[in-house]
Design a protein around this motif. Sequence first.
Motif, PDB file in Angstrom:
ATOM      1  N   GLN A  51       0.839  -1.203   0.000  1.00  0.00           N
ATOM      2  CA  GLN A  51       0.000   0.000   0.000  1.00  0.00           C
ATOM      3  C   GLN A  51       0.877   1.258   0.000  1.00  0.00           C
ATOM      4  O   GLN A  51       0.667   2.188  -0.783  1.00  0.00           O
ATOM      5  CB  GLN A  51      -0.904  -0.025   1.243  1.00  0.00           C
ATOM      6  CG  GLN A  51      -1.856   1.147   1.349  1.00  0.00           C
ATOM      7  CD  GLN A  51      -2.884   1.156   0.218  1.00  0.00           C
ATOM      8  OE1 GLN A  51      -3.642   0.210   0.061  1.00  0.00           O
ATOM      9  NE2 GLN A  51      -2.884   2.218  -0.581  1.00  0.00           N
ATOM     10  N   ALA A  52       1.878   1.269   0.893  1.00  0.00           N
ATOM     11  CA  ALA A  52       2.774   2.429   0.978  1.00  0.00           C
ATOM     12  C   ALA A  52       3.500   2.635  -0.352  1.00  0.00           C
ATOM     13  O   ALA A  52       3.671   3.767  -0.820  1.00  0.00           O
ATOM     14  CB  ALA A  52       3.786   2.222   2.111  1.00  0.00           C
ATOM     15  N   ALA A  53       3.921   1.538  -0.963  1.00  0.00           N
ATOM     16  CA  ALA A  53       4.666   1.632  -2.224  1.00  0.00           C
ATOM     17  C   ALA A  53       3.786   2.198  -3.344  1.00  0.00           C
ATOM     18  O   ALA A  53       4.199   3.108  -4.080  1.00  0.00           O
ATOM     19  CB  ALA A  53       5.198   0.248  -2.612  1.00  0.00           C
ATOM     20  N   LEU A  54       2.572   1.672  -3.447  1.00  0.00           N
ATOM     21  CA  LEU A  54       1.676   2.158  -4.505  1.00  0.00           C
ATOM     22  C   LEU A  54       1.358   3.635  -4.277  1.00  0.00           C
ATOM     23  O   LEU A  54       1.290   4.423  -5.227  1.00  0.00           O
ATOM     24  CB  LEU A  54       0.396   1.318  -4.553  1.00  0.00           C
ATOM     25  CG  LEU A  54       0.602  -0.138  -4.988  1.00  0.00           C
ATOM     26  CD1 LEU A  54      -0.689  -0.933  -4.770  1.00  0.00           C
ATOM     27  CD2 LEU A  54       1.039  -0.241  -6.451  1.00  0.00           C
ATOM     28  N   ASP A  55       1.194   4.019  -3.017  1.00  0.00           N
ATOM     29  CA  ASP A  55       0.879   5.420  -2.682  1.00  0.00           C
ATOM     30  C   ASP A  55       1.967   6.381  -3.157  1.00  0.00           C
ATOM     31  O   ASP A  55       1.672   7.497  -3.561  1.00  0.00           O
ATOM     32  CB  ASP A  55       0.721   5.592  -1.165  1.00  0.00           C
ATOM     33  CG  ASP A  55      -0.609   5.062  -0.656  1.00  0.00           C
ATOM     34  OD1 ASP A  55      -1.474   4.734  -1.490  1.00  0.00           O
ATOM     35  OD2 ASP A  55      -0.764   4.954   0.584  1.00  0.00           O
ATOM     36  N   VAL A  56       3.238   5.946  -3.073  1.00  0.00           N
ATOM     37  CA  VAL A  56       4.307   6.885  -3.461  1.00  0.00           C
ATOM     38  C   VAL A  56       4.752   6.693  -4.909  1.00  0.00           C
ATOM     39  O   VAL A  56       5.686   7.340  -5.362  1.00  0.00           O
ATOM     40  CB  VAL A  56       5.528   6.815  -2.509  1.00  0.00           C
ATOM     41  CG1 VAL A  56       5.130   7.262  -1.106  1.00  0.00           C
ATOM     42  CG2 VAL A  56       6.160   5.432  -2.492  1.00  0.00           C
ATOM     43  N   LEU A  88      -5.794  -4.787  -4.674  1.00  0.00           N
ATOM     44  CA  LEU A  88      -7.213  -4.572  -4.908  1.00  0.00           C
ATOM     45  C   LEU A  88      -7.715  -3.355  -4.133  1.00  0.00           C
ATOM     46  O   LEU A  88      -8.461  -2.531  -4.646  1.00  0.00           O
ATOM     47  CB  LEU A  88      -7.973  -5.836  -4.472  1.00  0.00           C
ATOM     48  CG  LEU A  88      -9.347  -6.041  -5.062  1.00  0.00           C
ATOM     49  CD1 LEU A  88      -9.253  -6.260  -6.568  1.00  0.00           C
ATOM     50  CD2 LEU A  88     -10.010  -7.277  -4.425  1.00  0.00           C
ATOM     51  N   GLY A  89      -7.259  -3.240  -2.893  1.00  0.00           N
ATOM     52  CA  GLY A  89      -7.706  -2.145  -2.037  1.00  0.00           C
ATOM     53  C   GLY A  89      -7.106  -0.800  -2.395  1.00  0.00           C
ATOM     54  O   GLY A  89      -7.591   0.244  -1.956  1.00  0.00           O
ATOM     55  N   SER A  90      -6.051  -0.812  -3.193  1.00  0.00           N
ATOM     56  CA  SER A  90      -5.311   0.439  -3.448  1.00  0.00           C
ATOM     57  C   SER A  90      -6.026   1.365  -4.420  1.00  0.00           C
ATOM     58  O   SER A  90      -5.763   2.566  -4.451  1.00  0.00           O
ATOM     59  CB  SER A  90      -3.941   0.111  -4.035  1.00  0.00           C
ATOM     60  OG  SER A  90      -4.102  -0.354  -5.368  1.00  0.00           O
ATOM     61  N   GLY A  91      -6.889   0.769  -5.250  1.00  0.00           N
ATOM     62  CA  GLY A  91      -7.542   1.583  -6.269  1.00  0.00           C
ATOM     63  C   GLY A  91      -6.671   1.805  -7.505  1.00  0.00           C
ATOM     64  O   GLY A  91      -7.123   2.361  -8.498  1.00  0.00           O
ATOM     65  N   VAL A  92      -5.416   1.346  -7.464  1.00  0.00           N
ATOM     66  CA  VAL A  92      -4.562   1.461  -8.655  1.00  0.00           C
ATOM     67  C   VAL A  92      -5.017   0.390  -9.643  1.00  0.00           C
ATOM     68  O   VAL A  92      -5.285  -0.747  -9.259  1.00  0.00           O
ATOM     69  CB  VAL A  92      -3.067   1.261  -8.285  1.00  0.00           C
ATOM     70  CG1 VAL A  92      -2.196   1.302  -9.528  1.00  0.00           C
ATOM     71  CG2 VAL A  92      -2.620   2.332  -7.299  1.00  0.00           C
ATOM     72  N   LYS A  93      -5.112   0.780 -10.925  1.00  0.00           N
ATOM     73  CA  LYS A  93      -5.624  -0.164 -11.919  1.00  0.00           C
ATOM     74  C   LYS A  93      -4.628  -1.288 -12.161  1.00  0.00           C
ATOM     75  O   LYS A  93      -3.426  -1.064 -12.213  1.00  0.00           O
ATOM     76  CB  LYS A  93      -5.874   0.573 -13.248  1.00  0.00           C
ATOM     77  CG  LYS A  93      -7.121   1.399 -13.259  1.00  0.00           C
ATOM     78  CD  LYS A  93      -7.492   1.692 -14.726  1.00  0.00           C
ATOM     79  CE  LYS A  93      -7.822   3.145 -14.924  1.00  0.00           C
ATOM     80  NZ  LYS A  93      -7.185   3.846 -16.004  1.00  0.00           N
TER      81      LYS A  93
END
Length: 297
Positions: free
Chosen positions: A33-38, A60-65
């Motif tokens: 999650q932290a990685a996708l966020d940054v 799935l929870g990150s919202g990144v496609k």
Amino acid sequence: LPSHFTLPSGSRIPSVALGVWKASRGEVGQAVQAALDVGYRHIDDARVYNNEEEVGAALLGSGVKREDVWLTSKLPGTYHDPQDVEKSVDESLAALNTTYLDLFLIHFPVALFPENGTYNEALTENMFPTWQAMEQMVVKGKVRNIGISNFNIWRTQKLLSHPNITIAPVINQVELNFFNPQPGFLAWMKEHNILVEAYSPLGGEGQVGKTLGLPIVQDIATHLDITPAQVIISWHVQRGTVVLPKSVTPSRIEENLKITRLPDALFEKLEAAAVGHKPERTLNPSQRWGLPYDIFD
Ligand code: A2P
């Protein structure tokens, strides 16, 4: 420095990934999650890391496609029987909540019996049936690219020169770090159009402190006003490899994505220091698996 490398298939692979080997359940999800966020868009996983379910849930929870993230997984030694390759892919797909992998690698050039994890000599000495089953995964659309991991030059050459190969491996993922820089190996893979990925790029858990504390690394970091980890991660990408730093610490995850081209003189100095000592490998499971030889020899 390049944010992506282009593979012979045309796929563009992000040059920095989050490595999740040794990122255990309970901590790997927040790391992803932290990685996708940054801004990470590349996760390097494997069935045997035993954390694909949590990685999948975080994705799935990150919202990144899904199509914006590069996902790698790997074939365990106990699934080398050609009939088991698709099963392994299906298990990874289910765990990661996805319908395809961007990259699927043979994790080690060693086949193990599924019943008891002991050495399967026949399927190890002839890895081609396993490779053909890997090729089928591309044909079926479950996997976009296939490659290998922990294959030395000799084993890579053996696979590449097989007369019936239809899809050549596009990636070889191996240990690469300051203490094990493998310049000859890198040159050979480049010559044969195989992009190399660096695991344990900071030296792994055991050597990260020693690596980041090296005076040459500290000096370059001070000079460029970046961190020692950024010096090492940048050096890897500048050498032409994908780099897979592992961290479960959000501040380090963010730090590790920021790479900078090192001025030529500093790059050459670091390269010379890395190749100027006897190489030390941090990982070698040959003995543990009871092999009658060393897989890296
Ligand atoms: P942690 O996961 O607790 O943050 P490698 O990528 O070579 O396998 O190294 C992984 C090790 O390096 C882990 O112990 C990880 O700790 C640590 N690490 C990762 N990034 C950094 C960083 N930027 N600074 C210091 N240590 C780091």
